[in-house]
Motif scaffolding. Structure first.
Motif, PDB file in Angstrom:
ATOM      1  N   TRP A   1       0.873  -1.180   0.000  1.00 42.99           N
ATOM      2  CA  TRP A   1       0.000   0.000   0.000  1.00 42.99           C
ATOM      3  C   TRP A   1       0.902   1.220   0.000  1.00 42.99           C
ATOM      4  O   TRP A   1       1.836   1.305   0.802  1.00 42.99           O
TER       5      TRP A   1
ATOM      6  N   GLY B   1       0.474  -4.734   3.605  1.00 42.91           N
ATOM      7  CA  GLY B   1      -0.848  -5.024   4.142  1.00 42.91           C
ATOM      8  C   GLY B   1      -1.248  -6.468   3.953  1.00 42.91           C
ATOM      9  O   GLY B   1      -0.765  -7.150   3.058  1.00 42.91           O
TER      10      GLY B   1
ATOM     11  N   HIS C   1      -8.260  -6.724   3.823  1.00 43.09           N
ATOM     12  CA  HIS C   1      -9.109  -5.611   4.215  1.00 43.09           C
ATOM     13  C   HIS C   1     -10.523  -6.154   4.423  1.00 43.09           C
ATOM     14  O   HIS C   1     -10.850  -7.254   3.978  1.00 43.09           O
TER      15      HIS C   1
ATOM     16  N   ARG D   1      -8.284  -1.735   6.589  1.00 39.16           N
ATOM     17  CA  ARG D   1      -7.163  -2.482   6.047  1.00 39.16           C
ATOM     18  C   ARG D   1      -6.320  -3.012   7.201  1.00 39.16           C
ATOM     19  O   ARG D   1      -6.030  -2.290   8.140  1.00 39.16           O
TER      20      ARG D   1
ATOM     21  N   MET E   1      -2.851  -3.900   8.112  1.00 40.69           N
ATOM     22  CA  MET E   1      -1.515  -3.714   7.566  1.00 40.69           C
ATOM     23  C   MET E   1      -0.500  -3.464   8.661  1.00 40.69           C
ATOM     24  O   MET E   1      -0.839  -3.118   9.779  1.00 40.69           O
TER      25      MET E   1
END
Length: 93
Positions: A50, A56, A59, A73, A75
Motif C-alpha cells: 500500500w 498489508g 481488508h 485495512r 496492515m
C-alpha cells in the motif's frame, strides 16, 4: 487541505518481495521476512504493498456510526523495518 481520499495509502501492484529485499540493513531485512511469514500464516492472506512503504494483509468492510461504508485495512507499517534511527532516511521502493 488535502481531501481525506488524497491522504490515504492506495493499494499498488508493486512486488512486496522486491520491496523487502531492498531493505539495506541485513538484520532489519531478516526481521521483516520473519514478520511477513508469520502474518501470512496467521491471516491466511498474501501481502500487498500500500503506498510505497506499507505491507498489508487484507481488508474488510465496516460501517461507521453515521452508516457510512468504509474499508478497514489490516496492515503493518514497514517504517520500523526500513528506517534506521535517522528520521530523514527513505524506505526503498
Amino acid at each position: 487541505m488535502a481531501d481525506r481520499e488524497d491522504r490515504q495509502a492506495r493499494l499498488t501492484d508493486a512486488d512486496v518481495s522486491a520491496f523487502l529485499d531492498g531493505v539495506t540493513d541485513e538484520r532489519r531485512r531478516a526481521d521483516a521476512w520473519e514478520v511477513l511469514d508469520l502474518l501470512r500464516r496467521v491471516t491466511g492472506v498474501e501481502p500487498q504493498l500500500w503506498g510505497g512503504s506499507i505491507v498489508g494483509f487484507g481488508h474488510r468492510p465496516y460501517s461507521t456510526a453515521d452508516a457510512a461504508q468504509r474499508m478497514a485495512r489490516s496492515m503493518i507499517s514497514s517504517r520500523s523495518v526500513c528506517r534506521p534511527a535517522r528520521p530523514r532516511s527513505r524506505c526503498p521502493g
